[in-house]
Write a protein that holds these residues in place. Structure first.
Motif, PDB file in Angstrom:
ATOM      1  N   ALA A 164       0.925  -1.344   0.064  1.00 13.08           N
ATOM      2  CA  ALA A 164       0.008   0.016  -0.005  1.00 13.08           C
ATOM      3  C   ALA A 164       0.941   1.097   0.210  1.00 13.08           C
ATOM      4  CB  ALA A 164      -0.941  -0.025   1.194  1.00 13.08           C
ATOM      5  N   SER A 165       2.184   1.095   0.411  1.00  8.44           N
ATOM      6  CA  SER A 165       2.572   2.529   0.690  1.00  8.44           C
ATOM      7  C   SER A 165       3.795   2.820  -0.465  1.00  8.44           C
ATOM      8  CB  SER A 165       3.413   2.391   2.197  1.00  8.44           C
ATOM      9  OG  SER A 165       2.431   2.260   3.383  1.00  8.44           O
ATOM     10  N   VAL A 166       3.855   1.743  -1.341  1.00  8.49           N
ATOM     11  CA  VAL A 166       5.112   1.951  -2.133  1.00  8.49           C
ATOM     12  C   VAL A 166       5.154   3.199  -3.059  1.00  8.49           C
ATOM     13  CG1 VAL A 166       5.468   0.933  -4.566  1.00  8.49           C
ATOM     14  CG2 VAL A 166       5.118  -0.630  -2.882  1.00  8.49           C
ATOM     15  N   ASP A 167       4.066   4.102  -3.434  1.00  2.24           N
ATOM     16  CA  ASP A 167       4.132   5.080  -4.348  1.00  2.24           C
ATOM     17  C   ASP A 167       3.204   6.053  -3.922  1.00  2.24           C
ATOM     18  OD1 ASP A 167       5.163   6.965  -6.005  1.00  2.24           O
ATOM     19  OD2 ASP A 167       4.692   5.701  -8.009  1.00  2.24           O
ATOM     20  N   HIS A 168       3.135   7.230  -4.165  1.00  2.00           N
ATOM     21  CA  HIS A 168       2.245   8.405  -4.208  1.00  2.00           C
ATOM     22  C   HIS A 168       2.347   9.366  -5.162  1.00  2.00           C
ATOM     23  CE1 HIS A 168      -0.845  11.041  -2.143  1.00  2.00           C
ATOM     24  NE2 HIS A 168      -1.632  10.078  -2.356  1.00  2.00           N
ATOM     25  N   GLY A 169       2.936   9.144  -6.369  1.00  2.00           N
ATOM     26  CA  GLY A 169       2.877  10.039  -7.326  1.00  2.00           C
ATOM     27  C   GLY A 169       4.338  10.926  -7.260  1.00  2.00           C
ATOM     28  N   PRO A 170       4.457  11.444  -8.554  1.00  2.00           N
ATOM     29  CA  PRO A 170       5.728  12.379  -8.747  1.00  2.00           C
ATOM     30  C   PRO A 170       5.626  13.702  -7.812  1.00  2.00           C
ATOM     31  CG  PRO A 170       4.562  12.751 -10.527  1.00  2.00           C
ATOM     32  CD  PRO A 170       3.680  11.332  -9.746  1.00  2.00           C
ATOM     33  N   HIS A 171       4.481  13.981  -7.285  1.00  2.00           N
ATOM     34  CA  HIS A 171       4.238  15.296  -6.565  1.00  2.00           C
ATOM     35  C   HIS A 171       4.770  14.891  -5.055  1.00  2.00           C
ATOM     36  CE1 HIS A 171       0.591  13.080  -6.056  1.00  2.00           C
ATOM     37  NE2 HIS A 171       0.290  13.725  -4.948  1.00  2.00           N
ATOM     38  N   ALA A 172       5.191  13.596  -4.713  1.00  2.85           N
ATOM     39  CA  ALA A 172       5.415  13.222  -3.132  1.00  2.85           C
ATOM     40  C   ALA A 172       6.756  13.600  -3.023  1.00  2.85           C
ATOM     41  CB  ALA A 172       5.292  11.753  -2.828  1.00  2.85           C
ATOM     42  N   PRO A 173       7.361  14.211  -2.184  1.00  8.38           N
ATOM     43  CA  PRO A 173       8.852  15.159  -2.187  1.00  8.38           C
ATOM     44  C   PRO A 173       9.907  13.900  -2.267  1.00  8.38           C
ATOM     45  CG  PRO A 173       7.395  15.748  -0.312  1.00  8.38           C
ATOM     46  CD  PRO A 173       6.452  14.839  -0.988  1.00  8.38           C
ATOM     47  N   SER A 174       9.604  12.758  -1.793  1.00 14.19           N
ATOM     48  CA  SER A 174      10.778  11.715  -1.918  1.00 14.19           C
ATOM     49  C   SER A 174      10.845  11.133  -3.336  1.00 14.19           C
ATOM     50  CB  SER A 174      10.595  10.633  -1.110  1.00 14.19           C
ATOM     51  OG  SER A 174       9.166  10.026  -1.304  1.00 14.19           O
ATOM     52  N   ILE A 175       9.919  11.036  -4.072  1.00 15.18           N
ATOM     53  CA  ILE A 175       9.625  10.628  -5.503  1.00 15.18           C
ATOM     54  C   ILE A 175      10.147  11.902  -6.351  1.00 15.18           C
ATOM     55  CG2 ILE A 175       8.175   9.867  -7.561  1.00 15.18           C
ATOM     56  CD1 ILE A 175       8.500   7.644  -5.013  1.00 15.18           C
ATOM     57  N   ALA A 176       9.806  13.186  -6.032  1.00 11.72           N
ATOM     58  CA  ALA A 176      10.368  14.063  -6.918  1.00 11.72           C
ATOM     59  C   ALA A 176      11.982  14.278  -6.785  1.00 11.72           C
ATOM     60  CB  ALA A 176       9.480  15.397  -6.444  1.00 11.72           C
ATOM     61  N   ILE A 177      12.260  14.014  -5.437  1.00  9.69           N
ATOM     62  CA  ILE A 177      13.835  14.038  -5.317  1.00  9.69           C
ATOM     63  C   ILE A 177      14.467  13.178  -6.138  1.00  9.69           C
ATOM     64  CG2 ILE A 177      15.500  13.756  -3.653  1.00  9.69           C
ATOM     65  CD1 ILE A 177      13.801  15.228  -1.623  1.00  9.69           C
ATOM     66  N   ALA A 178      14.018  11.831  -6.234  1.00  9.66           N
ATOM     67  CA  ALA A 178      14.587  10.722  -7.045  1.00  9.66           C
ATOM     68  C   ALA A 178      14.687  11.295  -8.600  1.00  9.66           C
ATOM     69  CB  ALA A 178      13.760   9.648  -6.776  1.00  9.66           C
ATOM     70  N   LYS A 179      13.470  11.810  -8.994  1.00 15.89           N
ATOM     71  CA  LYS A 179      13.398  12.173 -10.447  1.00 15.89           C
ATOM     72  C   LYS A 179      14.457  13.429 -10.569  1.00 15.89           C
ATOM     73  CE  LYS A 179       9.471  12.307 -12.487  1.00 15.89           C
ATOM     74  NZ  LYS A 179       9.524  11.184 -13.208  1.00 15.89           N
ATOM     75  N   MET A 180      14.592  14.209  -9.831  1.00 16.34           N
ATOM     76  CA  MET A 180      15.429  15.334  -9.949  1.00 16.34           C
ATOM     77  C   MET A 180      16.898  14.946 -10.021  1.00 16.34           C
ATOM     78  SD  MET A 180      13.775  18.777  -8.244  1.00 16.34           S
ATOM     79  CE  MET A 180      13.106  18.022  -6.435  1.00 16.34           C
ATOM     80  N   ALA A 181      17.253  13.958  -8.961  1.00 16.42           N
ATOM     81  CA  ALA A 181      18.628  13.851  -8.684  1.00 16.42           C
ATOM     82  C   ALA A 181      19.082  12.734  -9.884  1.00 16.42           C
ATOM     83  CB  ALA A 181      18.693  12.752  -7.483  1.00 16.42           C
ATOM     84  N   MET A 217      18.203   7.212  -5.160  1.00 20.23           N
ATOM     85  CA  MET A 217      17.494   6.201  -3.968  1.00 20.23           C
ATOM     86  C   MET A 217      18.020   6.876  -2.612  1.00 20.23           C
ATOM     87  SD  MET A 217      17.273   2.492  -5.210  1.00 20.23           S
ATOM     88  CE  MET A 217      16.122   2.069  -3.918  1.00 20.23           C
ATOM     89  N   ALA A 218      19.317   7.095  -2.561  1.00 17.52           N
ATOM     90  CA  ALA A 218      19.790   7.688  -1.199  1.00 17.52           C
ATOM     91  C   ALA A 218      19.242   9.114  -1.068  1.00 17.52           C
ATOM     92  CB  ALA A 218      21.437   7.628  -1.133  1.00 17.52           C
ATOM     93  N   SER A 219      19.272   9.764  -2.006  1.00 13.95           N
ATOM     94  CA  SER A 219      18.781  11.318  -1.926  1.00 13.95           C
ATOM     95  C   SER A 219      17.311  11.293  -1.417  1.00 13.95           C
ATOM     96  CB  SER A 219      18.993  12.110  -3.208  1.00 13.95           C
ATOM     97  OG  SER A 219      20.220  12.313  -3.610  1.00 13.95           O
ATOM     98  N   ALA A 220      16.571  10.523  -1.995  1.00 12.62           N
ATOM     99  CA  ALA A 220      15.121  10.473  -1.653  1.00 12.62           C
ATOM    100  C   ALA A 220      14.935   9.984  -0.354  1.00 12.62           C
ATOM    101  CB  ALA A 220      14.610   9.560  -2.810  1.00 12.62           C
TER     102      ALA A 220
END
Length: 288
Positions: free
Chosen positions: A76-93, A104-107
């Protein structure tokens, strides 16, 4: 050092090192790997990843229904879209050139008290309410006192309830239904599910509108029902969200974007500082 004393000294140093790095988790020698006493080859293909997580953290294998509840929380907790800060950080990094492990470490480093810590905080709140019940308070009285104490200590935000995006979190209801089924069958006690719902009722009465449990509250119910310590609620959430982080970082790596910022460059930010100003020439530098 004499020849006779050398072996004793080596044994002493080896014993010191062995004690320094002692662990109950894994026992490794050349050609041999035992996890919590189990030969690894007996675990491979026989247990699932949720069971392995439980074994590593708790020291024993869970019952099948316990593992199923833990796995439900992980899924249930795997993902919550690119607007979630941790996911956004992974994409930017990733767009900045970091490899998958760096992204992954950055996020994961962003999963602290505000973004990622609500599950741990909710378990702590549940435990406090439970302790008040053990002292003789009713469920309703213990819930009110526990919520008031939490707000006094941490502010008005109550972890695990309400959601900035979902009027009703679609994940929470399904997880709570699984807890109810497990409680009916004696797999878990159901005490924390009752506490979670008592908090919902209290908040709805005070706010005059529903404040439903969210994913953090529902997974906190599961972790508490399964006997995980509160800090592990955050740790296990990190394991779950790492999958989403990896997926988005991998997706981003296949795109040609470079230096992806937090918003499209076509959208301006608002500047709120000084109007344009200029340095004045110091008097000492003025011409005579």
């Amino acid at each position: 050092m004499t020849t006779a004393s050398a072996p004793n000294a080596i044994d002493s140093v080896a014993g010191l090192a062995a004690d320094y790095w002692r662990t109950d988790i894994i026992d490794i020698e050349p050609g041999r790997i035992h996890v919590r006493g189990y030969p690894i080859q007996e675990l491979i293909g026989q247990i699932g990843f949720a069971e392995m997580i439980w074994l590593m953290l708790r020291g024993e294998l869970p019952a099948k229904r316990q593992a199923a509840l833990l796995e439900a929380a992980l899924v249930a907790s795997v993902d919550h879209g690119p607007h979630a800060p941790s996911i956004a950080i992974a994409k930017m990094a990733t767009s900045c050139g970091l490899p998958l492990n760096g992204a992954m470490a950055s996020a994961l480093n962003a999963l602290d008290d505000v973004h990622g810590g609500a599950g741990q905080q909710a378990v702590e709140l549940f435990h406090d309410i439970e302790a008040r019940m053990f002292d003789g308070a009713s469920l309703e009285a213990a819930t009110a006192a526990g919520v008031d104490a939490f707000i006094a200590a941490h502010g008005k935000y109550l972890p695990g309830f309400g959601h900035r995006f979902h009027p009703v979190d679609p994940r929470a209801g399904r997880l709570l239904a699984l807890v109810d089924e497990a409680a009916q069958d004696g797999v878990v006690g159901g005490r924390y599910a009752a506490i979670g719902r008592a908090i919902e009722a209290l908040l709805s009465g005070r706010k005059g509108k529903p404040i439903p449990m969210n994913i953090d509250g529902a997974t906190a119910v599961i972790y508490a029902e399964l006997g995980f310590a509160a800090p592990l609620a955050r740790g296990v959430f990190c394991l779950s969200r790492a999958v989403g982080i990896l997926a988005h970082a991998w997706e981003q790596s296949g795109r040609s974007e470079r230096n992806k910022g937090p918003m499209p460059r076509q959208l301006p930010y608002r500047y709120t500082g000084h109007a344009t100003r200029h340095l004045t020439q110091p008097e000492s530098a003025a011409a005579p």
